[in-house]
Design a protein around this motif. Structure first.
Motif, mmCIF file in Angstrom:
data_model
loop_
_atom_site.group_PDB
_atom_site.id
_atom_site.type_symbol
_atom_site.label_atom_id
_atom_site.label_comp_id
_atom_site.label_asym_id
_atom_site.label_seq_id
_atom_site.Cartn_x
_atom_site.Cartn_y
_atom_site.Cartn_z
ATOM 1 N N VAL A 121 -7.576 -5.969 -14.802
ATOM 2 C CA VAL A 121 -8.161 -5.332 -13.616
ATOM 3 C C VAL A 121 -7.626 -5.997 -12.347
ATOM 4 O O VAL A 121 -7.286 -5.311 -11.373
ATOM 5 C CB VAL A 121 -9.703 -5.393 -13.677
ATOM 6 N N LEU A 122 -7.531 -7.307 -12.348
ATOM 7 C CA LEU A 122 -6.984 -8.025 -11.195
ATOM 8 C C LEU A 122 -5.525 -7.637 -10.959
ATOM 9 O O LEU A 122 -5.113 -7.406 -9.820
ATOM 10 C CB LEU A 122 -7.109 -9.535 -11.391
ATOM 11 N N LEU A 123 -4.762 -7.542 -12.026
ATOM 12 C CA LEU A 123 -3.357 -7.138 -11.907
ATOM 13 C C LEU A 123 -3.243 -5.720 -11.363
ATOM 14 O O LEU A 123 -2.413 -5.448 -10.491
ATOM 15 C CB LEU A 123 -2.657 -7.255 -13.264
ATOM 16 N N ALA A 124 -4.090 -4.813 -11.843
ATOM 17 C CA ALA A 124 -4.065 -3.436 -11.343
ATOM 18 C C ALA A 124 -4.449 -3.381 -9.868
ATOM 19 O O ALA A 124 -3.817 -2.668 -9.081
ATOM 20 C CB ALA A 124 -5.004 -2.564 -12.169
ATOM 21 N N ALA A 125 -5.478 -4.147 -9.490
ATOM 22 C CA ALA A 125 -5.913 -4.158 -8.087
ATOM 23 C C ALA A 125 -4.821 -4.717 -7.181
ATOM 24 O O ALA A 125 -4.562 -4.165 -6.099
ATOM 25 C CB ALA A 125 -7.191 -4.976 -7.951
ATOM 26 N N LEU A 126 -4.173 -5.789 -7.615
ATOM 27 C CA LEU A 126 -3.081 -6.355 -6.817
ATOM 28 C C LEU A 126 -1.893 -5.395 -6.730
ATOM 29 O O LEU A 126 -1.242 -5.301 -5.684
ATOM 30 C CB LEU A 126 -2.637 -7.692 -7.403
ATOM 31 N N SER A 127 -1.614 -4.684 -7.812
ATOM 32 C CA SER A 127 -0.514 -3.717 -7.806
ATOM 33 C C SER A 127 -0.776 -2.601 -6.801
ATOM 34 O O SER A 127 0.105 -2.227 -6.020
ATOM 35 C CB SER A 127 -0.333 -3.111 -9.197
ATOM 36 N N VAL A 128 -1.984 -2.064 -6.810
ATOM 37 C CA VAL A 128 -2.328 -0.988 -5.869
ATOM 38 C C VAL A 128 -2.355 -1.522 -4.434
ATOM 39 O O VAL A 128 -1.841 -0.876 -3.520
ATOM 40 C CB VAL A 128 -3.673 -0.339 -6.257
ATOM 41 N N ALA A 129 -2.937 -2.704 -4.241
ATOM 42 C CA ALA A 129 -3.008 -3.270 -2.890
ATOM 43 C C ALA A 129 -1.617 -3.510 -2.310
ATOM 44 O O ALA A 129 -1.362 -3.185 -1.139
ATOM 45 C CB ALA A 129 -3.804 -4.571 -2.907
ATOM 46 N N THR A 130 -0.710 -4.063 -3.111
ATOM 47 C CA THR A 130 0.636 -4.317 -2.592
ATOM 48 C C THR A 130 1.369 -3.014 -2.302
ATOM 49 O O THR A 130 2.094 -2.924 -1.311
ATOM 50 C CB THR A 130 1.468 -5.172 -3.565
ATOM 51 N N SER A 131 1.172 -2.003 -3.134
ATOM 52 C CA SER A 131 1.857 -0.733 -2.877
ATOM 53 C C SER A 131 1.284 -0.034 -1.648
ATOM 54 O O SER A 131 2.032 0.574 -0.872
ATOM 55 C CB SER A 131 1.788 0.177 -4.098
ATOM 56 N N LEU A 132 -0.032 -0.120 -1.450
ATOM 57 C CA LEU A 132 -0.622 0.465 -0.246
ATOM 58 C C LEU A 132 -0.089 -0.226 1.005
ATOM 59 O O LEU A 132 0.241 0.428 2.001
ATOM 60 C CB LEU A 132 -2.149 0.358 -0.295
ATOM 61 N N LEU A 133 0.023 -1.543 0.949
ATOM 62 C CA LEU A 133 0.520 -2.290 2.115
ATOM 63 C C LEU A 133 2.006 -2.069 2.355
ATOM 64 O O LEU A 133 2.438 -1.926 3.509
ATOM 65 C CB LEU A 133 0.229 -3.778 1.947
ATOM 66 N N THR A 134 2.804 -2.044 1.301
ATOM 67 C CA THR A 134 4.239 -1.844 1.508
ATOM 68 C C THR A 134 4.524 -0.428 2.009
ATOM 69 O O THR A 134 5.418 -0.242 2.832
ATOM 70 C CB THR A 134 5.044 -2.121 0.230
ATOM 71 N N GLU A 135 3.772 0.551 1.551
ATOM 72 C CA GLU A 135 3.952 1.910 2.061
ATOM 73 C C GLU A 135 3.527 1.984 3.532
ATOM 74 O O GLU A 135 4.161 2.670 4.329
ATOM 75 C CB GLU A 135 3.162 2.907 1.224
ATOM 76 N N LEU A 136 2.464 1.251 3.897
ATOM 77 C CA LEU A 136 2.032 1.213 5.293
ATOM 78 C C LEU A 136 3.110 0.586 6.173
ATOM 79 O O LEU A 136 3.429 1.109 7.245
ATOM 80 C CB LEU A 136 0.730 0.430 5.417
#
Length: 110
Positions: free
Chosen positions: A39-54
């Motif tokens: 779950v932590l890995l999934a959350a970090l994956s989504v968070a990094t992709s949201l930030l890099t897309e931003l």
């Protein structure tokens, strides 16, 4: 005409996907369940992709594409899991990352 252009943002996302399992190993202990680590890995994956897309949208002056960010998050999670089970776990790097943080009296120290 053929053009070869490799944008920086997807390259950074790929590098993050490879490094995230090590980061999860550093911030968790051996006693942490594998489900919590996933779950932590999934959350970090989504968070990094949201930030890099931003960052990419702000740099290009374009509209933020949430769908693309979520698809990149799924891809990052897949790369991270594959890296963990295909490279880091068999070579023992995951275990070494988990051993870096020692728990003493409930406090983490490096």
């Amino acid at each position: 005409m053929i053009e070869f252009d490799v944008p920086l943002i997807p390259v950074l996302q790929l590098i993050l996907g490879v490094g995230l399992p090590v980061l999860v190993g550093l911030v968790t202990t051996r006693a942490t369940s594998s489900g919590a680590k996933a779950v932590l890995l999934a959350a970090l994956s989504v968070a990094t992709s949201l930030l890099t897309e931003l960052v990419g949208a702000l740099q290009a002056g374009t509209i933020y594409n949430l769908g693309l960010a979520l698809v990149l998050g799924l891809g990052t999670f897949i790369v991270a899991v594959a890296t963990h089970y295909g490279l880091l776990r068999p070579t023992g790097i995951s275990d070494k990352a988990a051993d870096v943080v020692h728990t003493t009296g409930g406090k983490h120290r490096l």
